[in-house]
Design an enzyme around this catalytic site. Structure first.
Site, short mmCIF file in Angstrom:
data_model
loop_
_atom_site.label_atom_id
_atom_site.label_comp_id
_atom_site.label_asym_id
_atom_site.label_seq_id
_atom_site.Cartn_x
_atom_site.Cartn_y
_atom_site.Cartn_z
N LYS A 70 0.80 -1.23 0.00
CA LYS A 70 0.00 0.00 0.00
C LYS A 70 0.84 1.29 0.00
O LYS A 70 0.42 2.30 -0.57
CB LYS A 70 -0.94 0.02 1.20
CG LYS A 70 -2.16 -0.87 1.05
CD LYS A 70 -3.04 -0.75 2.28
CE LYS A 70 -4.46 -1.14 1.97
NZ LYS A 70 -5.37 -0.82 3.08
N ASP A 106 -10.33 3.68 1.60
CA ASP A 106 -10.59 3.17 2.96
C ASP A 106 -11.35 4.18 3.82
O ASP A 106 -12.23 3.81 4.61
CB ASP A 106 -9.28 2.80 3.66
CG ASP A 106 -8.67 1.52 3.12
OD1 ASP A 106 -9.42 0.68 2.59
OD2 ASP A 106 -7.44 1.36 3.23
#
Ligand code: ATR
Length: 277
Positions: A70, A106
């Site tokens: 990520k 997210d």
């Protein structure tokens, strides 16, 4: 990499066998009548650069990024948006005209699940206590500040990591992990972003005695669905939310970015996911 002509989107990570993303996205591809398939691409850390070069040339719409890529993927992308910059991590990449664009869905997933689950709750009506200072905490803090949270009280086993977050974001008070119970009396909301309480991990040791019964308790853990934290919160009468919805809504945003269609979050999909745990 094992993408093929049918692969229209994918998730990259390492190791990645247990990802639930294919279940979610393939349900939506079928329901929306979109061609292609969402696949898992296992890419080791030392293959990430080459994989990005290949993905850039592929016919795919985009891909999700998970552990451990990520943050590491950022230098290989052509552009990342403000959300991903502030969170410091990318979980969704879209491929357009041979270029890779990174974002992070997210925070959207966190808020959408909150709004769906506790519609009357206002993030800006009081302080939030956040447990943990990893990548998930960064997305949660970003989301809460987008919604105008007046203050975040942050506690983490490793205090220095919480202090780093307090320099990257405004209005954060760092408190020692040993004092986590005492700070709950101030919370309008309590969010667990640590891995504590997850299957195979130790339990989160936290007495909710001081917490207001109006405070929302949000556990990012989704396996098990009902963590000990959520059970205690529910027994006090606090609104309690698990992490499965956040997983689904971060995926909803990614699907919308790639295919320009907001996919349906059906009860059937939620049940399929619960059965897969
Ligand atoms: P994520 O990206 O999901 O946030 P992470 O970056 O590995 O994952 O963060 C895991 C979080 O769980 C961290 O806040 C970690 O605390 P440390 O920073 O001290 O490592 C927390 N955590 C994991 N195991 C823990 C434990 N046994 N006790 C307390 N906190 C724990």
């Amino acid at each position: 990499m094992h993408e093929n002509l049918e692969t229209t989107a994918a998730v990259i990570g390492y190791p990645i066998k247990h990802s639930r993303s294919p279940l979610i996205h393939n349900d939506w591809l079928a329901r929306t009548g979109s061609p292609g398939h969402y696949d898992i691409l296992e890419i080791a850390p030392d293959e990430l650069g080459d994989a990005c070069a290949q993905l850039r040339e592929s016919a795919m719409k985009g891909f999700n990024v998970t552990i451990p890529h990520k943050e590491a993927i950022i230098p290989y992308l052509d552009e990342i948006d403000e959300t991903a910059q502030k969170i410091g991590a990318v979980n969704t990449v879209s491929i357009r005209d041979g270029k890779l664009f990174g974002t992070n869905t997210d925070a959207y997933g966190f808020l959408e699940n909150l709004h769906q689950g506790v519609p009357c709750f206002k993030v800006d009506s009081g302080p939030a206590v956040v447990l943990g200072a990893g990548g998930a905490a960064r997305a949660v803090i970003y989301a809460l500040q987008q919604e105008g949270v007046p203050q975040i009280i942050l506690t983490n086993r490793t205090r220095s990591k919480a202090e780093t977050l307090a320099t990257d974001f405004k209005n954060i008070e760092v408190v020692d992990w040993e004092h986590r119970t005492g700070i709950l009396s101030k919370a309008n909301m309590l969010v667990n972003t640590t891995s504590l309480g997850m299957v195979g991990q130790p339990e989160l040791d936290l007495d909710l005695f001081a917490l207001s019964t109006r405070a929302v308790v949000y556990d990012l853990v989704y396996n098990p669905l009902q963590t000990e934290l959520l059970k205690h919160a529910a027994s006090k009468g606090c609104p309690a939310l698990g992490g499965l919805g956040m997983l689904v809504y971060q995926a909803e945003k990614a699907f919308e970015i790639w295919f320009d269609i907001k996919p349906p979050v059906t009860e059937e999909l939620m049940n399929k996911l619960k059965e897969s745990l």
